[in-house]
Design a protein around this motif. Structure first.
Motif, short mmCIF file in Angstrom:
data_model
loop_
_atom_site.label_atom_id
_atom_site.label_comp_id
_atom_site.label_asym_id
_atom_site.label_seq_id
_atom_site.Cartn_x
_atom_site.Cartn_y
_atom_site.Cartn_z
N ILE A 90 -16.87 -48.68 -92.06
CA ILE A 90 -15.51 -49.15 -92.31
C ILE A 90 -14.61 -48.79 -91.13
O ILE A 90 -13.77 -49.60 -90.73
CB ILE A 90 -14.98 -48.59 -93.65
N HIS A 91 -14.78 -47.59 -90.58
CA HIS A 91 -13.98 -47.19 -89.42
C HIS A 91 -14.22 -48.17 -88.27
O HIS A 91 -13.27 -48.63 -87.64
CB HIS A 91 -14.30 -45.76 -88.98
N TRP A 92 -15.47 -48.48 -88.00
CA TRP A 92 -15.81 -49.38 -86.91
C TRP A 92 -15.13 -50.73 -87.11
O TRP A 92 -14.50 -51.27 -86.21
CB TRP A 92 -17.33 -49.55 -86.83
N LEU A 93 -15.25 -51.28 -88.31
CA LEU A 93 -14.69 -52.60 -88.60
C LEU A 93 -13.16 -52.57 -88.57
O LEU A 93 -12.52 -53.44 -87.95
CB LEU A 93 -15.17 -53.07 -89.98
N ALA A 94 -12.54 -51.58 -89.20
CA ALA A 94 -11.08 -51.49 -89.23
C ALA A 94 -10.51 -51.25 -87.84
O ALA A 94 -9.48 -51.83 -87.47
CB ALA A 94 -10.64 -50.38 -90.19
N ASP A 95 -11.19 -50.42 -87.05
CA ASP A 95 -10.73 -50.15 -85.69
C ASP A 95 -10.75 -51.43 -84.85
O ASP A 95 -9.78 -51.74 -84.16
CB ASP A 95 -11.61 -49.07 -85.04
N ARG A 96 -11.83 -52.15 -84.91
CA ARG A 96 -11.91 -53.40 -84.15
C ARG A 96 -10.93 -54.43 -84.66
O ARG A 96 -10.32 -55.17 -83.89
CB ARG A 96 -13.32 -53.97 -84.14
N GLY A 97 -10.75 -54.49 -85.97
CA GLY A 97 -9.78 -55.42 -86.55
C GLY A 97 -8.37 -55.14 -86.06
O GLY A 97 -7.62 -56.05 -85.71
N TYR A 98 -8.01 -53.86 -86.04
CA TYR A 98 -6.68 -53.50 -85.55
C TYR A 98 -6.58 -53.73 -84.05
O TYR A 98 -5.64 -54.37 -83.57
CB TYR A 98 -6.33 -52.03 -85.87
N ARG A 99 -7.55 -53.21 -83.30
CA ARG A 99 -7.48 -53.25 -81.84
C ARG A 99 -7.59 -54.66 -81.26
O ARG A 99 -6.93 -54.97 -80.28
CB ARG A 99 -8.59 -52.38 -81.26
N HIS A 100 -8.41 -55.50 -81.88
CA HIS A 100 -8.67 -56.83 -81.30
C HIS A 100 -7.97 -57.98 -82.01
O HIS A 100 -7.94 -59.09 -81.47
CB HIS A 100 -10.17 -57.10 -81.26
N ILE A 101 -7.43 -57.74 -83.20
CA ILE A 101 -6.77 -58.82 -83.92
C ILE A 101 -5.31 -58.47 -84.23
O ILE A 101 -4.39 -59.12 -83.74
CB ILE A 101 -7.53 -59.18 -85.22
#
Length: 123
Positions: A90-101
């Motif tokens: 979840i951290h991986w997905l949420a981090d990328r979602g915030y950082r890239h979207i």
């Protein structure tokens, strides 16, 4: 003391930070909130400060999802989200979602607001 730097010109960001401030006040959590005018105090220019959410605690500055998690962990109504977003997948997905979207989209809106304000002031 927990200190945050956010884009106070962003209506979405401002509403979210206001909710955190209300929760912190109710919980007796010391929270200092800085907007873009304080960017230089954080060693940043306004654009760099507008790109992502930052939290400073015990002299350490954290940005992005980890900044949100640091703040959420201090607020009673948000601790569950800090724990949830700390789980590996979840951290991986949420981090990328915030950082890239989310962060780039909010920054693009910020740039558009800045351009419109500059156009209005040059008329």
């Amino acid at each position: 003391m927990t200190k945050l730097l956010h884009n106070d010109t962003c209506p979405i960001c401002s509403r979210e930070v206001a909710a955190y401030a209300r929760q912190a006040e109710r919980a007796g959590v010391a929270l200092e909130i800085d907007g873009l005018d304080a960017a230089a105090d954080w060693g940043l220019d306004r654009d760099a400060a507008a790109r992502t959410f930052r939290v400073q605690q015990n002299g350490r500055i954290v940005e992005g999802l980890d900044a949100f998690r640091l703040l959420w962990a201090r607020l009673p109504g948000w601790r569950w989200l800090a724990r949830l977003t700390g789980l590996p997948g979840i951290h991986w997905l949420a981090d990328r979602g915030y950082r890239h979207i989310a962060a780039p989209a909010l920054f693009a809106l910020h740039r558009r607001r800045e351009r419109r304000a500059a156009q209005r002031s040059s008329r």
